[in-house]
Scaffold this motif. Sequence first.
Motif, PDB file in Angstrom:
ATOM      1  N   SER A  60       0.895  -1.251   0.031  1.00  0.00           N
ATOM      2  CA  SER A  60       0.005  -0.130  -0.014  1.00  0.00           C
ATOM      3  C   SER A  60       0.794   1.260  -0.026  1.00  0.00           C
ATOM      4  O   SER A  60       2.134   1.119   0.024  1.00  0.00           O
ATOM      5  CB  SER A  60      -0.892   0.077   1.343  1.00  0.00           C
ATOM      6  OG  SER A  60      -1.861   1.057   1.079  1.00  0.00           O
ATOM      7  N   GLU A  62       0.145   4.463   2.065  1.00  0.00           N
ATOM      8  CA  GLU A  62      -0.753   5.203   2.804  1.00  0.00           C
ATOM      9  C   GLU A  62       0.262   5.899   3.788  1.00  0.00           C
ATOM     10  O   GLU A  62       0.509   5.326   4.854  1.00  0.00           O
ATOM     11  CB  GLU A  62      -1.737   4.400   3.700  1.00  0.00           C
ATOM     12  CG  GLU A  62      -2.901   4.012   2.766  1.00  0.00           C
ATOM     13  CD  GLU A  62      -3.799   5.131   2.579  1.00  0.00           C
ATOM     14  OE1 GLU A  62      -4.104   6.190   3.208  1.00  0.00           O
ATOM     15  OE2 GLU A  62      -4.581   5.170   1.396  1.00  0.00           O
TER      16      GLU A  62
ATOM     17  N   TYR B 191      -3.118   5.469  -3.709  1.00  0.00           N
ATOM     18  CA  TYR B 191      -3.263   6.300  -2.440  1.00  0.00           C
ATOM     19  C   TYR B 191      -3.578   7.703  -3.145  1.00  0.00           C
ATOM     20  O   TYR B 191      -4.211   8.473  -2.441  1.00  0.00           O
ATOM     21  CB  TYR B 191      -1.866   6.021  -1.956  1.00  0.00           C
ATOM     22  CG  TYR B 191      -1.752   7.201  -0.853  1.00  0.00           C
ATOM     23  CD1 TYR B 191      -2.665   7.482   0.055  1.00  0.00           C
ATOM     24  CD2 TYR B 191      -0.825   8.601  -1.448  1.00  0.00           C
ATOM     25  CE1 TYR B 191      -2.435   8.651   0.873  1.00  0.00           C
ATOM     26  CE2 TYR B 191      -0.739   9.773  -0.609  1.00  0.00           C
ATOM     27  CZ  TYR B 191      -1.560   9.782   0.431  1.00  0.00           C
ATOM     28  OH  TYR B 191      -1.607  10.823   1.312  1.00  0.00           O
TER      29      TYR B 191
END
Lengths: 335, 252
Positions: A60, A62, B191
């Motif tokens: 990811s 983030e 994101y």
Amino acid sequence: MIIDIRKFILEGRSSWSELEEFLDRLASDPGFAPDLQQLARLQFLYQRTSADLARVKTFSSEPELVGYLEALVGRAYAEIHESHRRRLAGNPLTWFFRTFPETFRRNIGYFKTALIVTLIGIAAGVLFLAIDPEAREVLMPFPGLLQDPSERVADEESAGAAEQADRHATFAAQLMTHNIKVSVFAMAAGMTWGFLTVVLLFYNGVILGAVAFDYVRAGESLFLSGWLLPHGSIEIPSILIAGQAGLLLGVAMIGRRSPDRLGLRLRKILPDLVTLIGGVMILLVWAGLIEAFFSQYHYPLIPYEVKVLFGLVELLILAAFLKLGGGKRREGGSG
Amino acid sequence: MRSRARITTPEGITFSLATAGPVSRFLAVSVDIACVSLLAGIFDRLMGVLGLISEDWSLAVAIIAYFVIFMGFSMAFEWFRGGRTPGKYVTGLRVIDADGLRLLPVQIVMRNLFRLFDMLPVFYGLGGVVCLLNPRRQRLGDIAANTIVIRDRKLALPDMRYLETGKFNSFRDHPQLVARLRQKTSPEEAYLAAAAIARRDEMDADARGEVFREFAAHFRAKVVFPDEAVEGLSNEQYVRNVADVLMAQSRM
């Protein structure tokens, strides 16, 4: 592959919160001593959160979540992996009378080097002044030292007791703080791979040699000994020990033949550095008191022979303390 | 760009901490110097009483007290307040071990003794220059003590509710295309799309329209969904659907 971030948070949230609460309690409550079960739980939560961090960083992007987990893992890592004692050094008397001389001996090679550099400086100071007497102003950049030695001796000896005793406490405080600062500089200068420490020790030696030669040449050897020895027998070795610490630091900075990275090398010598400079500070407090309250009194108030004898006894005690204090030499020393 | 100290644990986990730059550190030190001056001033007043008995001793005690307060102030706070002096507390900084371990007393003593060296020639000139050049923003005292000064913010678990569309997502009727989209999209792209949705209210209408138009075009180029799945979808809703299927494979 991108992980299901909401599911990931939902699954990890309770563990992260539990770890956060545990760490908050450890930080805020110094009396909190977790039992074995709680420590095992802390270890589990740390490993779980570490694994989550690795996963979120791989699958990811983030930054907020990564930042949150990194902060948690960082705090937990410090709690779990630190094995050193947190409390300050135990008994101060044990530290000074045992740890300090042991540390000194463990690093005796650096002290010998500092002594040799200073002796070379002294020889150079003598040589410089012998070759060029006009160089006094350059070699002795302190106004008090520039006065003709014989004139100074006459002035000091004709001064009354009240005049000699003027503002001694303030003088002692100034000497202590100044000399401690000089010692810290000598140690900290080791950061330049030891180069500046060597320069400082050499320069100190040059001044010492020039002053000594100036007074000896003027036939004032007894005054010089009586003036310098009572405090110098402690102050000069103290500066040498500070230089010893500086050289220890310098060698660690260079790191020759050491497989450790810089941070680890410095971490290993930190306790020795702090012990050496701490011991020096205590010695300099004594030297400051003696210089202000004893060295400044001259004949006829105190005969020079008494002052010389006092200084020699101090030097003897200091040498015995550093050589014998704390018992046998420990293995694994450096220098 | 902000400097970060990377630490790798024995378990092989790497984490990074944001290190403090010379300006924030100078501000912290300024606050500490003000505190030290205040303490020294109070002590000086108290010594006035001693001065009535002996001016010499009063001055001597004041000199030593100032030196002890100056050297001991940061040491005491860094030890008892977990690496934070009042100045660091105000500016949100904290001293930690450079390897991420607990701060040891010898490290605190060493980094604070080195202050005398770092302060040279004036206003932490030497320490400031070294700090500026050092990748971990360490002054000489930090290097010697193996410490770093970090930005110590209490981070909260991020709120991901902005990803919830709360609506029917037509893309979910095409799992093969969603799988292909997931395969072709990097975590950074996902994101960025989510971040654009989270910050939509911070943009004015024109900018928002432009941002979502570009995002939608970017994702449309990766995978083409059938007309019935995209019919009537605005660019923003298209991006919301994409973020939803990328970052949430199952409904919470």
